[in-house]
Scaffold this motif. Sequence first.
Motif, mmCIF file in Angstrom:
data_model
loop_
_atom_site.group_PDB
_atom_site.id
_atom_site.type_symbol
_atom_site.label_atom_id
_atom_site.label_comp_id
_atom_site.label_asym_id
_atom_site.label_seq_id
_atom_site.Cartn_x
_atom_site.Cartn_y
_atom_site.Cartn_z
ATOM 1 N N ALA A 91 0.972 -1.380 0.114
ATOM 2 C CA ALA A 91 0.176 0.117 -0.288
ATOM 3 C C ALA A 91 0.886 1.717 -0.091
ATOM 4 N N ASP A 92 2.510 1.208 0.667
ATOM 5 C CA ASP A 92 3.039 2.256 1.101
ATOM 6 C C ASP A 92 3.712 2.624 -0.799
ATOM 7 N N ASN A 93 3.976 2.105 -1.466
ATOM 8 C CA ASN A 93 4.990 1.486 -2.497
ATOM 9 C C ASN A 93 3.791 2.376 -3.483
ATOM 10 N N VAL A 94 2.485 1.982 -3.653
ATOM 11 C CA VAL A 94 1.271 1.932 -4.586
ATOM 12 C C VAL A 94 1.202 3.628 -3.747
ATOM 13 N N GLY A 95 1.312 4.342 -3.041
ATOM 14 C CA GLY A 95 0.459 5.772 -1.947
ATOM 15 C C GLY A 95 2.360 6.595 -2.448
ATOM 16 N N PHE A 96 2.913 6.011 -3.158
ATOM 17 C CA PHE A 96 3.993 6.850 -2.611
ATOM 18 C C PHE A 96 4.474 8.365 -3.379
ATOM 19 N N GLY A 97 3.673 8.294 -4.514
ATOM 20 C CA GLY A 97 3.771 8.932 -5.649
ATOM 21 C C GLY A 97 2.721 10.116 -4.374
ATOM 22 N N LEU A 98 1.525 9.914 -3.720
ATOM 23 C CA LEU A 98 0.615 10.270 -3.468
ATOM 24 C C LEU A 98 2.314 11.541 -2.137
ATOM 25 N N SER A 99 2.277 10.218 -1.215
ATOM 26 C CA SER A 99 2.332 11.179 0.153
ATOM 27 C C SER A 99 3.815 12.051 -0.954
ATOM 28 N N VAL A 100 4.468 12.335 -1.560
ATOM 29 C CA VAL A 100 5.970 12.921 -1.908
ATOM 30 C C VAL A 100 5.359 14.352 -2.457
ATOM 31 N N ARG A 101 4.734 14.833 -2.371
ATOM 32 C CA ARG A 101 4.301 15.914 -2.839
ATOM 33 C C ARG A 101 3.514 17.260 -2.054
ATOM 34 N N SER A 102 4.032 18.083 -2.307
ATOM 35 C CA SER A 102 4.212 19.122 -1.897
ATOM 36 C C SER A 102 2.283 19.223 -0.963
ATOM 37 N N ARG A 103 3.275 19.828 0.655
ATOM 38 C CA ARG A 103 1.838 19.680 1.836
ATOM 39 C C ARG A 103 0.705 20.615 1.158
ATOM 40 N N ARG A 104 0.397 21.011 0.392
ATOM 41 C CA ARG A 104 -0.786 21.813 -0.030
ATOM 42 C C ARG A 104 -1.468 21.179 -1.007
ATOM 43 N N GLU A 105 -0.912 20.287 -1.867
ATOM 44 C CA GLU A 105 -1.215 18.841 -2.652
ATOM 45 C C GLU A 105 -1.480 17.642 -2.429
ATOM 46 N N ARG A 106 -1.352 17.970 -1.271
ATOM 47 C CA ARG A 106 -1.213 15.907 -0.936
ATOM 48 C C ARG A 106 -2.167 16.013 -0.233
ATOM 49 N N PRO A 107 -2.446 14.100 -1.034
ATOM 50 C CA PRO A 107 -3.760 14.186 0.331
ATOM 51 C C PRO A 107 -3.535 14.070 1.284
ATOM 52 N N SER A 108 -4.613 13.152 2.582
ATOM 53 C CA SER A 108 -4.478 13.632 3.394
ATOM 54 C C SER A 108 -4.092 11.118 3.122
ATOM 55 N N ALA A 109 -3.456 10.837 4.416
ATOM 56 C CA ALA A 109 -2.691 10.173 5.017
ATOM 57 C C ALA A 109 -4.041 8.536 4.331
ATOM 58 N N ALA A 110 -4.715 8.794 4.960
ATOM 59 C CA ALA A 110 -6.077 8.518 5.024
ATOM 60 C C ALA A 110 -6.150 8.064 3.683
ATOM 61 N N ALA A 111 -7.098 9.132 2.858
ATOM 62 C CA ALA A 111 -7.343 9.669 1.713
ATOM 63 C C ALA A 111 -6.415 8.901 0.204
ATOM 64 N N ILE A 112 -4.945 8.849 1.269
ATOM 65 C CA ILE A 112 -3.902 8.258 0.208
ATOM 66 C C ILE A 112 -4.125 6.550 -0.089
ATOM 67 N N ARG A 113 -4.157 6.508 1.373
ATOM 68 C CA ARG A 113 -4.521 4.786 1.292
ATOM 69 C C ARG A 113 -5.789 4.588 0.745
ATOM 70 N N ALA A 114 -6.619 5.400 0.743
ATOM 71 C CA ALA A 114 -8.184 4.886 0.347
ATOM 72 C C ALA A 114 -7.883 4.319 -1.298
ATOM 73 N N ARG A 115 -6.983 5.661 -2.070
ATOM 74 C CA ARG A 115 -6.453 5.666 -3.081
ATOM 75 C C ARG A 115 -5.768 3.957 -3.185
ATOM 76 N N ALA A 116 -4.985 4.147 -2.825
ATOM 77 C CA ALA A 116 -4.116 2.784 -2.584
ATOM 78 C C ALA A 116 -5.092 1.817 -3.490
ATOM 79 N N HIS A 117 -5.723 1.710 -2.405
ATOM 80 C CA HIS A 117 -6.706 0.707 -2.238
ATOM 81 C C HIS A 117 -7.344 0.235 -3.802
ATOM 82 N N GLU A 118 -8.152 1.563 -3.553
ATOM 83 C CA GLU A 118 -8.286 1.449 -4.583
ATOM 84 C C GLU A 118 -7.976 0.374 -6.092
ATOM 85 N N LEU A 119 -6.741 1.178 -6.331
ATOM 86 C CA LEU A 119 -6.003 0.820 -7.194
ATOM 87 C C LEU A 119 -5.750 -0.818 -7.302
#
Lengths: 326, 276
Positions: A91-119
Amino acid sequence: MIRLEGITKTYGTYAALQGIDLSVRDGEFLALLGPSGSGKTTLLRIIAGLAFPDSGRVLFNGEDVTQLKVAQRKVGFVFQHYALFKHMTIADNVGFGLSVRSRRERPSAAAIRARAHELLELVQLAGLADRYPAQLSGGQRQRVALARALAVEPQMLLLDEPFGALDAKVRKTLRRWLRDLHRQMGLTSIFVTHDQEEALELADRIVVMDKGLIEQVGTAEQVYMEPASAFVSDFVGETNHLPGGFHVRPHDIEIVEGEGQPVRVENVFRKGGNWRIEGRHQALGQVIEFDLDAQRTPPLVGALVQVRPQRLKAFTGNPEDFHEHA
Amino acid sequence: MKPVSSGGVRAALILATLGFLALFLFLPLVVVFTEALAKGIEAYALALVEPDALSAIRLTLTVAAIAVPVNLVFGVVAAWAITKFEFPGKSLLITLIDLPFSVSPVVAGLIYVLVFGAQGWLGPWLTEHDIQIVFAVPGIVLATVFVTFPFVARELIPLMLEQGSADEEAALSLGASGLQTFLRVTLPNVRWGLLYGVLLCNARAMGEFGAVSVVSGHLRGLTNTMPLHVEILYNEYNFVAAFAVASLLAALALLTLVLKSLVEARFHPHERRTGS
């Protein structure tokens, strides 16, 4: 649309690419096919922004991106050996691209995790989110790499030898799966392969490359049936080389009753739905290969059969040369 | 493969190895601790809390606390530069990193005396500005840094070469910055190798004798590290105290070995599992 104009690249004294012009249509599934050293991977890396051309331009939708780095090009890149981050969960691998975004553009940890699960659901690995890459099979890792690349919503997908490290069975399943996924998403995709079968089966169009040059661009049918050069004819599908620069495919040689060219049968074996016959052409003195429907009785080894080529392709020399022998 | 040797040969080889280890490693270790405790635990403890001993321990810890972080940073930077970039003079740099391993530590110490000493190249300038390097703590730190700088880089370079840069490229292609890529991908990939290098570096930094001996000046309570203090005590026939301090160094060596085995246990099975 991706456009490449006059791309050259030299490593030391070795010319990896010597002037590449190519257009890739939106939504297309394109194969870069060639032997090792043909420059296909270098070309893919230049499209991605992982390598930079010595001269020439790369355009995405008319915009010059030649000098942009990979991070700015919005491309999803799937590496040959997947390059998964070993110390992170799937899940962290899949979410990596979202988690390295600048704070302004970065989704919340929960949103990143949800997106990873979706993918992960999209690539049919929903249950493996908390595993580590080492605990997955090759085919599963490949799909994780794909999900990770898709997570950043790239405008195109670039795959370097996507099935190279997998065994034949998994490769076949994954190939079909990738083709379906492409149909479903319609994302412009370019993949590099040295396996002609893979290119013929998957790609809308195939770019056949050799020694840093494009030999032919066309559909599977065009590349196979109307090869533009001796190299293409040889590299895509099987071919008999006859004197005078003639190429003839094994399935384009027929055994005939009566008058033909005599061939002494040296070996017969089953190849799928055909018999593959290897025989010495009596007039040319060379071994040729041809096919016979497996429904029919194969000739015996040592027998003399009469054959006639149905479809010849001349690349150099004079067509008369062959008929002289015939 | 067929075993080449019979059971007898095997037993002989194992015995020879064990005998050698017992004689050259285990026995000295036992001697260190028995000699240290020869006059009882009280004499042992007294030798360690005596002001000069305390000062030597403090100095050794200080030197290691400076040399190890410096070489940690240098080692990571050098390994990163060498494995991820192409530049002129790269092979020369690789050779230079090994220099401290191939040069006698005494020579290394002498170099600092010749450069920074009162009669050295920079001596007059340093005297003028009232900066003392040789026969003072800065010289000891410099000599220790020199002697220990290959450890971290040597550990990381083969590891990073083997890993290639696909992981970094993947991170960059996903939008990570250079720093994010380093902190979140490169560093975790080499963390066990790095820890291993730091352990070895620390053990050597605390145990170094030759180079430090040349630049230290052996000023009791001021420029004596633990290894130097041991030598002085021994030369004064103060065996209990000498072995008591030596036992601390031996304990450090044992601790390093234990940590090293723990790191290896984490490090190697992990590599094996993912190395397909």
